[in-house]
Design an enzyme around this catalytic site. Structure first.
Site, PDB file in Angstrom:
ATOM      1  N   ARG A  50      55.983  40.002   1.630  1.00 32.33           N
ATOM      2  CA  ARG A  50      57.078  39.676   0.723  1.00 32.33           C
ATOM      3  C   ARG A  50      56.588  38.689  -0.335  1.00 32.33           C
ATOM      4  O   ARG A  50      56.733  37.467  -0.187  1.00 32.33           O
ATOM      5  CB  ARG A  50      58.254  39.078   1.506  1.00 32.33           C
ATOM      6  CG  ARG A  50      58.854  40.031   2.527  1.00 32.33           C
ATOM      7  CD  ARG A  50      59.949  39.349   3.318  1.00 32.33           C
ATOM      8  NE  ARG A  50      60.548  40.241   4.305  1.00 32.33           N
ATOM      9  CZ  ARG A  50      61.495  39.877   5.161  1.00 32.33           C
ATOM     10  NH1 ARG A  50      61.943  38.627   5.159  1.00 32.33           N
ATOM     11  NH2 ARG A  50      61.986  40.753   6.022  1.00 32.33           N
ATOM     12  N   ASP A  52      56.395  36.392  -3.570  1.00 29.44           N
ATOM     13  CA  ASP A  52      57.406  35.585  -4.255  1.00 29.44           C
ATOM     14  C   ASP A  52      57.595  36.018  -5.699  1.00 29.44           C
ATOM     15  O   ASP A  52      56.796  36.793  -6.244  1.00 29.44           O
ATOM     16  CB  ASP A  52      56.990  34.104  -4.255  1.00 29.44           C
ATOM     17  CG  ASP A  52      57.136  33.453  -2.891  1.00 29.44           C
ATOM     18  OD1 ASP A  52      57.901  33.978  -2.059  1.00 29.44           O
ATOM     19  OD2 ASP A  52      56.494  32.413  -2.665  1.00 29.44           O
ATOM     20  N   TYR A 111      43.992  37.980  -0.615  1.00 33.38           N
ATOM     21  CA  TYR A 111      44.622  37.451  -1.820  1.00 33.38           C
ATOM     22  C   TYR A 111      43.577  36.888  -2.767  1.00 33.38           C
ATOM     23  O   TYR A 111      42.535  36.371  -2.349  1.00 33.38           O
ATOM     24  CB  TYR A 111      45.609  36.334  -1.473  1.00 33.38           C
ATOM     25  CG  TYR A 111      46.941  36.809  -0.944  1.00 33.38           C
ATOM     26  CD1 TYR A 111      48.001  37.073  -1.809  1.00 33.38           C
ATOM     27  CD2 TYR A 111      47.141  36.995   0.416  1.00 33.38           C
ATOM     28  CE1 TYR A 111      49.230  37.498  -1.325  1.00 33.38           C
ATOM     29  CE2 TYR A 111      48.363  37.431   0.913  1.00 33.38           C
ATOM     30  CZ  TYR A 111      49.403  37.674   0.031  1.00 33.38           C
ATOM     31  OH  TYR A 111      50.617  38.105   0.509  1.00 33.38           O
ATOM     32  N   ARG A 198      49.133  29.462  -2.279  1.00 32.45           N
ATOM     33  CA  ARG A 198      49.413  28.635  -3.454  1.00 32.45           C
ATOM     34  C   ARG A 198      49.290  27.145  -3.133  1.00 32.45           C
ATOM     35  O   ARG A 198      48.871  26.344  -3.980  1.00 32.45           O
ATOM     36  CB  ARG A 198      50.797  28.956  -4.001  1.00 32.45           C
ATOM     37  CG  ARG A 198      50.871  30.318  -4.690  1.00 32.45           C
ATOM     38  CD  ARG A 198      52.293  30.727  -4.985  1.00 32.45           C
ATOM     39  NE  ARG A 198      52.991  29.724  -5.778  1.00 32.45           N
ATOM     40  CZ  ARG A 198      54.320  29.701  -5.947  1.00 32.45           C
ATOM     41  NH1 ARG A 198      55.081  30.621  -5.363  1.00 32.45           N
ATOM     42  NH2 ARG A 198      54.878  28.775  -6.699  1.00 32.45           N
TER      43      ARG A 198
END
Length: 246
Positions: A50, A52, A111, A198
């Protein structure tokens, strides 16, 4: 009921995130509308992660169930036809086993976090990378990041709204490298906490700009204290690159 696995690319800048919400357009809702457009079916598109608001994907994985069998290439082409006007593309569709689950069958997620490290503002990469003007030492960032590899309590890098049952995760790999004016952070794990990447990127920036020594990352990881985390990096630079399955 046949099941299909999808590989999806999207620019997350215009969406409230992957998950369908009432406060704006989502990637999931756009895909579901595309399926309805060609098949007439109300289906749910189940994603591997999911992402952001503002986060992008080069290889998000998902699955759908349809009432009747379709040629996989036709599903891809039909969905893309109904996605015109959206910054979303279905790259591939293939038939999947009935027990395949895009989220729970995944064994690895990869990522990329992109930083453009220069003084001039961004023109072409606006919304696609974090613009950091002060010089960054990518080698020091890489050195600091190695302390995060392995199984740890990642509470320091866990968002307050994270719904994971445990803050303990295993980071398989992390690297930081400079390519010209770009600095790329690549991270791999089976799964991640909410905004973990992040949070790590924002803390590594503190090392890169010289505000923290490299060994500071090991110290704040061991403390398991969210208050010690650096500023959370903006979503612009984050990309879900690939999801691995057995």
């Amino acid at each position: 009921m046949p099941r299909y696995r999808l590989i999806i690319e999207y620019d997350g800048a215009g969406y409230v995130g992957w998950q369908q919400q009432d406060n704006g357009p989502s990637v999931q809702a756009a895909l579901q509308q595309a399926v309805k457009g060609f098949s007439g079916e109300e289906v749910r598109v189940f994603g591997a992660g999911r992402t952001d608001a503002g986060v992008h994907a080069l290889g998000q994985a998902a699955h759908i169930d349809l009432a009747r069998a379709w040629d996989a290439d036709r599903v891809r082409e039909a969905m893309n036809a109904h996605l015109r006007g959206h910054a979303i593309a279905v790259l591939a569709v293939e038939e999947a086993a009935e027990n395949f689950d895009a989220r729970f069958s995944a064994v690895g997620r990869h990522y990329l976090y992109r930083i453009v490290n220069r003084r001039p503002p961004l023109a072409l990469a606006r919304g696609q990378a974090w613009h950091v003007m002060q010089p960054l030492d990518a080698a020091a960032m890489h050195e600091a990041a190695q302390a995060l590899i392995g199984r740890h309590d990642f509470s320091t890098f866990r968002d307050a709204q994270c719904q994971a049952k445990s803050p303990v995760k295993t980071l398989d790999a992390i690297s930081v490298a400079r390519e010209g004016e770009g600095v790329e952070i690549r991270v791999s794990a089976r799964s991640f906490l909410h905004r973990q990447v992040r949070s790590i990127a924002g803390s590594l920036k503190k090392v890169g700009e010289g505000a923290w020594p490299p060994e500071r990352m090991a110290e704040i990881l061991k403390a398991a204290d969210r208050r010690l985390c650096g500023p959370v990096a903006p979503p612009d630079g984050l990309y879900l690159v690939r999801v691995d399955y057995p």
